[in-house]
Enzyme design. Sequence first.
Site, short mmCIF file in Angstrom:
data_model
loop_
_atom_site.label_atom_id
_atom_site.label_comp_id
_atom_site.label_asym_id
_atom_site.label_seq_id
_atom_site.Cartn_x
_atom_site.Cartn_y
_atom_site.Cartn_z
CG HIS A 1 7.08 11.40 44.27
ND1 HIS A 1 5.78 11.81 44.11
CD2 HIS A 1 7.02 10.05 44.48
CE1 HIS A 1 4.97 10.77 44.23
NE2 HIS A 1 5.70 9.69 44.44
CD GLU B 1 6.63 6.77 46.69
OE1 GLU B 1 5.97 7.66 47.27
OE2 GLU B 1 6.31 6.32 45.57
CG HIS C 1 7.09 5.81 41.00
ND1 HIS C 1 7.72 7.03 41.14
CD2 HIS C 1 5.98 5.88 41.78
CE1 HIS C 1 7.03 7.79 41.97
NE2 HIS C 1 5.97 7.11 42.38
NE ARG D 1 -2.53 12.16 38.57
CZ ARG D 1 -3.14 13.21 39.11
NH1 ARG D 1 -3.53 14.23 38.36
NH2 ARG D 1 -3.36 13.24 40.41
#
Length: 271
Positions: free
Chosen positions: A63, A80, A138, A158
């Site tokens: 991200h 996150e 990740h 992605r």
Amino acid sequence: MLVQKLVPHYVEKPWGRTDLPPIFAAGAGRQIGEVWFESADGRDLPLLVKYIFTSDRLSIQVHPDDTQAVDKGLLRGKEEIWYILDSEPGATLGIGLTAPMTPDQFRAAAKDGSLEQWIDWKPVKPGDCYFIPAGTVHAIGAGITLAEIQQNADVTYRLYDYGRPRELHLDDGVAVSRLQLYDRALTQAPLGRETRLIGDDEAPFALDLVHWRGDQSVKVPDDKLLWFTPLSGAGTVNGLPWEKGDCLLLEGNCAFTITTGPVSALLAIPR
């Protein structure tokens, strides 16, 4: 509204599960991968609380941070934190790389499928907690149930998807990826313990795991919001009922009385 129960939104995913915990009965029979808690009035809130359920591996992804996202015309980036609620034997999380890579090496590995071997796959158990800063490559493995608190941004690049026929975002993903080892220590915080999981000096939000044995008075700072996500127990907030599996939003400049027996909960406040 000074306190509201956020509305669960069930999201089907190819890696999701049909056997959700009974508290998420509304998703029964569908392949649910995520449950998002959203405001009933459609407000753009700075944080998003999710539950994630996996029967297969998620894509290897990354991200952008706030600056990179704004440069792309987006409102914010995405950082996150994952709190593991349940895991099958052998379940793993992929966080960072096992060795530094150049951008050319990284792109080539994503294209030929060898990127999976460069990911640092970490075994997990309930109570493990990892913060995932923007730019961290990740992936979440199979057989995991976790609570995720994130910046409220639906932006994912992605990088590799195990041959699934979904779009990849290599140009954007390589540009924002930190091609190095993950250097943060694991936080171990089993239910029943009180722990600061992340501070707002490290992330766009602060997150605490609390364990209360009786009624609590909570004062949310002026101009702040607090996400109350109970992981066990039941009770009320200023008379509004809640139970395990709910997520409540408490607005600032007000005192709240949380009536409860024993409860473990996540408390999140944006910076």
